[in-house]
Design an enzyme around this catalytic site. Structure first.
Site, PDB file in Angstrom:
ATOM      1  N   ARG A  69       0.812  -1.227   0.000  1.00 12.47           N
ATOM      2  CA  ARG A  69       0.000   0.000   0.000  1.00 12.47           C
ATOM      3  C   ARG A  69       0.837   1.265   0.000  1.00 12.47           C
ATOM      4  O   ARG A  69       0.357   2.324  -0.401  1.00 12.47           O
ATOM      5  CB  ARG A  69      -0.998  -0.033   1.156  1.00 12.47           C
ATOM      6  CG  ARG A  69      -2.104  -1.064   0.909  1.00 12.47           C
ATOM      7  CD  ARG A  69      -3.022  -1.187   2.078  1.00 12.47           C
ATOM      8  NE  ARG A  69      -2.306  -1.684   3.227  1.00 12.47           N
ATOM      9  CZ  ARG A  69      -2.637  -2.739   3.934  1.00 12.47           C
ATOM     10  NH1 ARG A  69      -3.708  -3.422   3.619  1.00 12.47           N
ATOM     11  NH2 ARG A  69      -1.925  -3.121   4.957  1.00 12.47           N
ATOM     12  N   GLU A 106       5.811 -11.029  14.731  1.00 16.23           N
ATOM     13  CA  GLU A 106       5.318 -11.686  15.938  1.00 16.23           C
ATOM     14  C   GLU A 106       5.286 -13.197  15.765  1.00 16.23           C
ATOM     15  O   GLU A 106       5.439 -13.952  16.704  1.00 16.23           O
ATOM     16  CB  GLU A 106       3.885 -11.211  16.267  1.00 16.23           C
ATOM     17  CG  GLU A 106       3.737  -9.728  16.385  1.00 16.23           C
ATOM     18  CD  GLU A 106       2.587  -9.203  15.547  1.00 16.23           C
ATOM     19  OE1 GLU A 106       1.454  -9.680  15.702  1.00 16.23           O
ATOM     20  OE2 GLU A 106       2.853  -8.318  14.717  1.00 16.23           O
TER      21      GLU A 106
END
Length: 184
Positions: A69, A106
């Site tokens: 994006r 993560e």
């Protein structure tokens, strides 16, 4: 919610007026902030790019868009300013010799890459993306750009999720976020 003192408040309001919030997406408990209404509103999107161009004009030599994006913001901004755009991509998307940096997520690792010949030695580069969360993608991209010889002048994020530590991970960097959400 707070705003960046460096950017005009009108840009913050413009983004907020064209942002859709979707609860429980992509999973329960997550509030997704969708920028597609901003992108589909031609006048608002043009005003955003005009405002960013006015802010960065004369201070940068290239715009580095982060996949994917960030490309949507980087391309029209680079055209508006009459400067080049550098694409920083996910692993395996660029042909030929590339520089790469692995970084922690993560749930594992990821890799960002760029073609070094797309960066002019000593150029002042703006790194731009849609969201600053943990800062891993931005940090990896900055490392790549600097390895290629650029000077990262500033970082611009459309949205910042302050509770996720991205700004802390990029400590010492000039970060302009159009809208900062204090909680994720």
């Amino acid at each position: 919610m707070t705003t960046s003192p460096a950017l005009p408040r009108e840009l913050t309001q413009l983004v907020l007026d064209n942002l859709r919030q979707i609860p429980d997406f992509p999973e329960p408990g997550v509030l997704f902030r969708d920028i597609t209404p901003l992108l589909s509103n031609g006048e608002a999107f043009a005003n955003l790019i005009d405002g960013l161009a006015a802010h960065y004009r004369g201070h940068i030599d290239a715009v580095a868009g982060l996949e994917s994006r960030g490309f949507i913001l980087a391309a029209p901004l680079a055209v508006h300013l009459g400067i080049g755009m550098v694409m920083v991509r996910k692993a395996g998307k660029l042909p030929g010799p590339v520089l790469g940096v692995d970084y922690e997520l993560e749930y594992g690792t990821a890799r960002m890459e760029l073609r070094p010949e797309t960066v002019t030695e000593g150029s002042r580069v703006l790194v731009i993306d849609d969201v600053l969360a943990t800062g891993g993608t931005a940090a990896a991209s900055i490392s790549l750009l600097e390895q290629a010889g650029a000077k990262v002048e500033s970082i611009c994020m459309l949205l910042e999720l302050a509770g996720l530590g991205g700004r802390e991970r990029l400590a010492g960097r000039d970060i302009d976020s159009v809208v900062v959400f204090e909680s994720s």
